[in-house]
Scaffold this motif. Sequence first.
Motif, short mmCIF file in Angstrom:
data_model
loop_
_atom_site.label_atom_id
_atom_site.label_comp_id
_atom_site.label_asym_id
_atom_site.label_seq_id
_atom_site.Cartn_x
_atom_site.Cartn_y
_atom_site.Cartn_z
N ALA A 105 44.46 44.04 47.52
CA ALA A 105 43.18 44.11 48.23
C ALA A 105 42.17 43.09 47.69
O ALA A 105 41.20 42.76 48.37
CB ALA A 105 42.60 45.52 48.10
N ALA A 106 42.40 42.59 46.48
CA ALA A 106 41.44 41.67 45.86
C ALA A 106 41.76 40.19 46.14
O ALA A 106 40.98 39.31 45.76
CB ALA A 106 41.40 41.91 44.35
N ILE A 107 42.89 39.93 46.79
CA ILE A 107 43.27 38.54 47.04
C ILE A 107 42.37 37.91 48.11
O ILE A 107 42.10 38.53 49.14
CB ILE A 107 44.77 38.46 47.46
CG1 ILE A 107 45.66 38.88 46.29
CG2 ILE A 107 45.14 37.05 47.94
CD1 ILE A 107 47.14 39.05 46.65
N THR A 108 41.89 36.71 47.81
CA THR A 108 41.06 35.96 48.78
C THR A 108 41.66 34.55 48.88
O THR A 108 42.57 34.19 48.12
CB THR A 108 39.60 35.81 48.29
OG1 THR A 108 39.57 34.83 47.23
CG2 THR A 108 39.01 37.13 47.80
N PRO A 109 41.13 33.72 49.80
CA PRO A 109 41.64 32.34 49.88
C PRO A 109 41.43 31.56 48.58
O PRO A 109 42.08 30.54 48.36
CB PRO A 109 40.83 31.73 51.02
CG PRO A 109 40.39 32.91 51.85
CD PRO A 109 40.20 34.04 50.88
N ARG A 110 40.53 32.01 47.71
CA ARG A 110 40.28 31.30 46.44
C ARG A 110 41.17 31.79 45.31
O ARG A 110 41.16 31.19 44.22
CB ARG A 110 38.81 31.48 46.03
CG ARG A 110 37.85 30.78 46.96
CD ARG A 110 36.49 31.48 46.95
NE ARG A 110 35.75 31.17 45.75
CZ ARG A 110 34.78 30.27 45.70
NH1 ARG A 110 34.43 29.59 46.80
NH2 ARG A 110 34.13 30.05 44.59
N THR A 111 41.91 32.86 45.52
CA THR A 111 42.73 33.38 44.43
C THR A 111 43.81 32.36 44.05
O THR A 111 44.54 31.88 44.91
CB THR A 111 43.41 34.71 44.83
OG1 THR A 111 42.42 35.60 45.36
CG2 THR A 111 44.08 35.36 43.63
N ALA A 112 43.89 32.07 42.75
CA ALA A 112 44.91 31.12 42.26
C ALA A 112 45.96 31.81 41.41
O ALA A 112 47.08 31.32 41.29
CB ALA A 112 44.24 30.01 41.46
N ALA A 113 45.60 32.92 40.79
CA ALA A 113 46.53 33.54 39.83
C ALA A 113 46.22 35.01 39.66
O ALA A 113 45.12 35.48 39.98
CB ALA A 113 46.44 32.84 38.47
N ILE A 114 47.22 35.73 39.15
CA ILE A 114 47.06 37.14 38.76
C ILE A 114 47.40 37.20 37.26
O ILE A 114 48.39 36.61 36.83
CB ILE A 114 48.03 38.05 39.54
CG1 ILE A 114 47.80 37.91 41.05
CG2 ILE A 114 47.87 39.51 39.12
CD1 ILE A 114 48.84 38.65 41.90
N MET A 115 46.56 37.92 36.51
CA MET A 115 46.81 38.04 35.07
C MET A 115 46.97 39.52 34.70
O MET A 115 46.02 40.19 34.31
CB MET A 115 45.65 37.41 34.29
CG MET A 115 45.92 37.31 32.80
SD MET A 115 44.51 36.67 31.89
CE MET A 115 44.60 34.93 32.26
#
Length: 364
Positions: free
Chosen positions: A117-127
């Motif tokens: 739900a937190a992914i946006t077009p600016r998301t580059a990575a998940i930590m």
Amino acid sequence: MDGALIPTARPVIGQAEIDAAVRVLRSGLVVQGPEVAAFEDEFSALVDGRHCVAVNSGTSALHLAVLALGVGPGDEVIVPSFSFAATANAVRLAGAEPVFADIERGSFCLDPAAVAAAITPRTAAIMPVHLYGHPAPMADLVPLAARHGLAVIEDAAQAHGAALGDRPVGTFGAAACFSFYPTKNMHSLEGGMITTADAGLARTLRLLRNQGMEQRYANELVGFNLRLTDVAAAIGRVQLRQLPGWNAQRQDNAKYLDARITAAVVPPVADAARHVYHQYTVRILGDRDAAQAALARRGVGAAVYYPTPIHRLRPYLVGGEPGWALPETDRAAAQVLSLPVHPSLTADELERVADAVNSLAGAP
Ligand SMILES: Cc1ncc(COP(=O)(O)O)c(C=O)c1O
């Protein structure tokens, strides 16, 4: 209660560590020399032969991993707020923005649905953070990241030797980062390690930790000085040999506490997860702070990791207010209490920990 509390951590600096440090000091090769190379080689066995790059702290490891993956200004990185601030600090230090997602009630680690739900077009990575030594739900997070073209950076600072099935943490992400701070399952006084399957990324990390140089004075990029000393690496090598036995002892101690504790919610373990119990963290459903004080009166040290979620810390407020609604994170911050579980506890101390917890009023 007179005398010292049973501590929540008892870092080992024994004769073998002292001998190793003295040997290196006498050798004169004290910074990023043969001991660091040997430490990297030996640590690689813990992460299925991945490339290992040693640096001077877990925070440096995370910072370099974010930079080396090309994540920076304009990018967002999804992180848990229920972690040590270094997780989000590394993202900020690289010029990117942390976006906080909620955690699962069971494992205290990132909730894949909240991440999606937190992914946006600016998301580059998940930590994801393997918090307390429990692996994050990588079987869901890795495919989610792949579907969206995102890098995964594991914060494995607390999880040396943890695994999901046969697969150790440190092998799921494009990069993974370990800490060797003295209270961790193994230490090197201070230190960190980045693991990756990508030889090119490993080279970039090596350049970034040492002024951009592979050959002396042939600087290829603008780098830092985040080198590990050989004294630290030699201590780390001694500790690495002890890690399997220490982790097994932590697991035995946790098993004992699981069986004995009736007055708090003991830590759940996900299917297939190998939990290495950096912390043994219970939930207190009554007044947690009163419970902590009552344990101290009975001679049992207990600690709250973490009383304030990162999104509520001053550097991460948005317009002076928390910018995210994270109910499971807030619930955990109010309820968690970490009990002594470290491998040097005696049987008598373990019994005293369980008895003290079971004496708490207002148990579930
Ligand atoms: C989850 C987590 N991430 C990052 C770090 C940073 O590691 P270090 O203290 O080695 O910089 C720590 C530990 O301190 C940690 O617990």
